[in-house]
Design a protein around this motif. Sequence first.
Motif, PDB file in Angstrom:
ATOM      1  N   THR A  46       0.773  -1.085   0.024  1.00 13.41           N
ATOM      2  CA  THR A  46      -0.064  -0.023  -0.003  1.00 13.41           C
ATOM      3  C   THR A  46       0.904   1.243  -0.131  1.00 13.41           C
ATOM      4  OG1 THR A  46       0.039  -0.270   2.195  1.00 13.41           O
ATOM      5  CG2 THR A  46      -1.841  -1.181   1.193  1.00 13.41           C
ATOM      6  N   GLY A  47       0.144   2.422  -0.208  1.00 11.66           N
ATOM      7  CA  GLY A  47       0.989   3.552  -0.050  1.00 11.66           C
ATOM      8  C   GLY A  47       1.636   3.985  -1.725  1.00 11.66           C
ATOM      9  N   PHE A  48       2.656   4.867  -1.651  1.00 13.86           N
ATOM     10  CA  PHE A  48       3.397   5.106  -2.707  1.00 13.86           C
ATOM     11  C   PHE A  48       4.331   3.898  -3.042  1.00 13.86           C
ATOM     12  CE2 PHE A  48       2.118   9.368  -1.246  1.00 13.86           C
ATOM     13  CZ  PHE A  48       1.783   9.937  -2.573  1.00 13.86           C
ATOM     14  N   GLN A  49       4.576   3.484  -4.187  1.00 16.03           N
ATOM     15  CA  GLN A  49       5.377   2.654  -4.552  1.00 16.03           C
ATOM     16  C   GLN A  49       6.106   2.821  -6.102  1.00 16.03           C
ATOM     17  OE1 GLN A  49       6.020  -0.283  -2.766  1.00 16.03           O
ATOM     18  NE2 GLN A  49       4.476   0.400  -1.169  1.00 16.03           N
ATOM     19  N   TYR A  50       7.189   2.545  -6.137  1.00 15.81           N
ATOM     20  CA  TYR A  50       7.984   2.862  -7.431  1.00 15.81           C
ATOM     21  C   TYR A  50       8.034   1.496  -8.285  1.00 15.81           C
ATOM     22  CZ  TYR A  50      11.166   4.251 -11.046  1.00 15.81           C
ATOM     23  OH  TYR A  50      11.773   4.521 -12.235  1.00 15.81           O
ATOM     24  N   ILE A  51       7.442   1.467  -9.503  1.00  9.32           N
ATOM     25  CA  ILE A  51       7.351   0.322 -10.497  1.00  9.32           C
ATOM     26  C   ILE A  51       8.570   0.514 -11.246  1.00  9.32           C
ATOM     27  CG2 ILE A  51       6.291  -1.137 -11.795  1.00  9.32           C
ATOM     28  CD1 ILE A  51       3.668  -0.097 -10.388  1.00  9.32           C
ATOM     29  N   ALA A  52       9.729  -0.300 -11.202  1.00 10.07           N
ATOM     30  CA  ALA A  52      11.038   0.300 -11.719  1.00 10.07           C
ATOM     31  C   ALA A  52      10.949  -0.256 -13.334  1.00 10.07           C
ATOM     32  CB  ALA A  52      12.174  -0.602 -11.009  1.00 10.07           C
ATOM     33  N   ASN A  53      10.267  -1.291 -13.472  1.00  8.95           N
ATOM     34  CA  ASN A  53      10.224  -1.779 -14.767  1.00  8.95           C
ATOM     35  C   ASN A  53       9.260  -0.838 -15.590  1.00  8.95           C
ATOM     36  OD1 ASN A  53       7.983  -2.985 -13.847  1.00  8.95           O
ATOM     37  ND2 ASN A  53       7.828  -4.712 -15.004  1.00  8.95           N
ATOM     38  N   GLN A  54       8.481  -0.066 -15.161  1.00  9.09           N
ATOM     39  CA  GLN A  54       7.564   1.052 -15.668  1.00  9.09           C
ATOM     40  C   GLN A  54       8.135   2.350 -15.590  1.00  9.09           C
ATOM     41  OE1 GLN A  54       3.261   0.138 -15.120  1.00  9.09           O
ATOM     42  NE2 GLN A  54       3.872  -2.278 -14.982  1.00  9.09           N
ATOM     43  N   HIS A  55       9.214   2.559 -14.815  1.00 13.53           N
ATOM     44  CA  HIS A  55       9.550   3.756 -14.602  1.00 13.53           C
ATOM     45  C   HIS A  55       8.445   4.667 -14.202  1.00 13.53           C
ATOM     46  CE1 HIS A  55      13.097   2.533 -16.492  1.00 13.53           C
ATOM     47  NE2 HIS A  55      12.174   2.199 -17.456  1.00 13.53           N
ATOM     48  N   LYS A  56       7.612   4.402 -13.193  1.00 11.18           N
ATOM     49  CA  LYS A  56       6.454   5.178 -12.501  1.00 11.18           C
ATOM     50  C   LYS A  56       6.394   5.155 -10.962  1.00 11.18           C
ATOM     51  CE  LYS A  56       2.615   2.112 -13.743  1.00 11.18           C
ATOM     52  NZ  LYS A  56       1.539   2.087 -14.419  1.00 11.18           N
ATOM     53  N   THR A  57       5.889   6.012 -10.408  1.00 11.00           N
ATOM     54  CA  THR A  57       5.586   6.078  -9.105  1.00 11.00           C
ATOM     55  C   THR A  57       3.809   6.096  -9.093  1.00 11.00           C
ATOM     56  OG1 THR A  57       7.478   7.052  -8.016  1.00 11.00           O
ATOM     57  CG2 THR A  57       5.563   7.256  -6.914  1.00 11.00           C
ATOM     58  N   SER A  82      -4.902   8.972 -15.552  1.00  9.15           N
ATOM     59  CA  SER A  82      -6.008   8.231 -15.467  1.00  9.15           C
ATOM     60  C   SER A  82      -5.946   6.791 -15.973  1.00  9.15           C
ATOM     61  CB  SER A  82      -7.153   9.052 -16.322  1.00  9.15           C
ATOM     62  OG  SER A  82      -6.830   9.323 -17.629  1.00  9.15           O
ATOM     63  N   ILE A  83      -5.105   6.484 -16.879  1.00 13.02           N
ATOM     64  CA  ILE A  83      -5.131   5.163 -17.530  1.00 13.02           C
ATOM     65  C   ILE A  83      -3.779   4.372 -16.866  1.00 13.02           C
ATOM     66  CG2 ILE A  83      -4.353   3.977 -19.579  1.00 13.02           C
ATOM     67  CD1 ILE A  83      -5.663   6.528 -21.271  1.00 13.02           C
ATOM     68  N   THR A  84      -2.617   4.875 -16.341  1.00 19.67           N
ATOM     69  CA  THR A  84      -1.401   4.122 -16.169  1.00 19.67           C
ATOM     70  C   THR A  84      -1.314   4.325 -14.631  1.00 19.67           C
ATOM     71  OG1 THR A  84       0.164   5.815 -16.249  1.00 19.67           O
ATOM     72  CG2 THR A  84      -0.363   4.475 -18.297  1.00 19.67           C
ATOM     73  N   GLY A  85      -2.030   5.380 -13.922  1.00 18.96           N
ATOM     74  CA  GLY A  85      -1.853   5.565 -12.382  1.00 18.96           C
ATOM     75  C   GLY A  85      -0.792   6.267 -12.034  1.00 18.96           C
ATOM     76  N   ALA A  86       0.198   6.589 -13.192  1.00 11.78           N
ATOM     77  CA  ALA A  86       1.538   6.929 -12.805  1.00 11.78           C
ATOM     78  C   ALA A  86       1.371   8.600 -12.143  1.00 11.78           C
ATOM     79  CB  ALA A  86       2.453   7.358 -14.045  1.00 11.78           C
ATOM     80  N   MET A  87       2.002   9.006 -11.143  1.00 12.87           N
ATOM     81  CA  MET A  87       2.124  10.168 -10.515  1.00 12.87           C
ATOM     82  C   MET A  87       2.481  11.299 -11.377  1.00 12.87           C
ATOM     83  SD  MET A  87       3.670  11.246  -6.902  1.00 12.87           S
ATOM     84  CE  MET A  87       5.509  11.266  -7.491  1.00 12.87           C
ATOM     85  N   LYS A  88       1.816  12.221 -11.482  1.00 11.91           N
ATOM     86  CA  LYS A  88       2.302  13.210 -12.522  1.00 11.91           C
ATOM     87  C   LYS A  88       3.138  14.359 -11.417  1.00 11.91           C
ATOM     88  CE  LYS A  88      -1.084  12.599 -15.874  1.00 11.91           C
ATOM     89  NZ  LYS A  88      -0.881  13.053 -17.217  1.00 11.91           N
ATOM     90  N   THR A  89       3.993  14.987 -12.168  1.00 14.52           N
ATOM     91  CA  THR A  89       4.780  16.146 -11.863  1.00 14.52           C
ATOM     92  C   THR A  89       4.750  17.379 -12.620  1.00 14.52           C
ATOM     93  OG1 THR A  89       6.773  15.468 -12.309  1.00 14.52           O
ATOM     94  CG2 THR A  89       6.216  14.794 -10.178  1.00 14.52           C
ATOM     95  N   GLY A  90       5.160  18.539 -12.114  1.00 10.43           N
ATOM     96  CA  GLY A  90       5.113  19.587 -13.131  1.00 10.43           C
ATOM     97  C   GLY A  90       3.909  20.562 -13.262  1.00 10.43           C
ATOM     98  N   PHE A  91       3.774  21.306 -14.257  1.00 14.93           N
ATOM     99  CA  PHE A  91       2.753  22.000 -14.722  1.00 14.93           C
ATOM    100  C   PHE A  91       1.477  20.836 -15.554  1.00 14.93           C
ATOM    101  CE2 PHE A  91       5.696  25.528 -14.762  1.00 14.93           C
ATOM    102  CZ  PHE A  91       5.055  26.430 -13.950  1.00 14.93           C
ATOM    103  N   GLN A  92       0.424  20.852 -14.846  1.00 11.71           N
ATOM    104  CA  GLN A  92      -0.772  20.151 -15.217  1.00 11.71           C
ATOM    105  C   GLN A  92      -1.996  20.837 -15.427  1.00 11.71           C
ATOM    106  OE1 GLN A  92      -0.145  16.942 -16.173  1.00 11.71           O
ATOM    107  NE2 GLN A  92       1.929  16.982 -15.416  1.00 11.71           N
TER     108      GLN A  92
END
Length: 174
Positions: A46-57, A82-92
């Motif tokens: 649970t919580g924040f997880q980094y998925i290395a083979n997909q390069h995403k948190t 909304s599709i991959t669940g990857a945490m976004k950073t920067g301007f959105q």
Amino acid sequence: MKTGFQYIANQHKTVFYNNQGQMLYGQQGINGHWYLFDSITGAMKTGFQYIANQHKTVFYNNQGQMLYGQQEINGHWYLFDSITGAMKTGFQYISNQHKTVFYNNQGQMLYGQQEINGHWYLFDSTTGAMKTGFQYIANQHKTVFYNNQGKMLYGQQKINGKTYNFNRTTGALK
């Protein structure tokens, strides 16, 4: 033989057994949700997880389900694809709220005055919306101007056909 989610009390972990009774590991799609199970112990993460083979948190809630979209977590707002669940950073740009916001490297939405890549920006203290145009900064007793990209302007500027002069250091309207 048990199947499905099981809590193993003496190991303090929740795991998942498929219909054949086999414990699952890694990322798994179960009943329309994505889960992450430890690759060695099978413990649900649970919580924040980094998925290395997909390069995403990503973030998994208390039920172990991956979250999507805007989420308030521990008093901070985050945005997950909304599709991959990857945490976004920067301007959105958040289209359904008609606003541009900024998420720092930890994925947290920023508020107030922020220096980003050598430029000053102003974000609403409640909504996080990037401000543009003339803005009065009360605690600094100054009026400044932010262009359409949200950057504070300095020096002599032509705005809507009129010439204005802003302090070259502070950006204060002279």
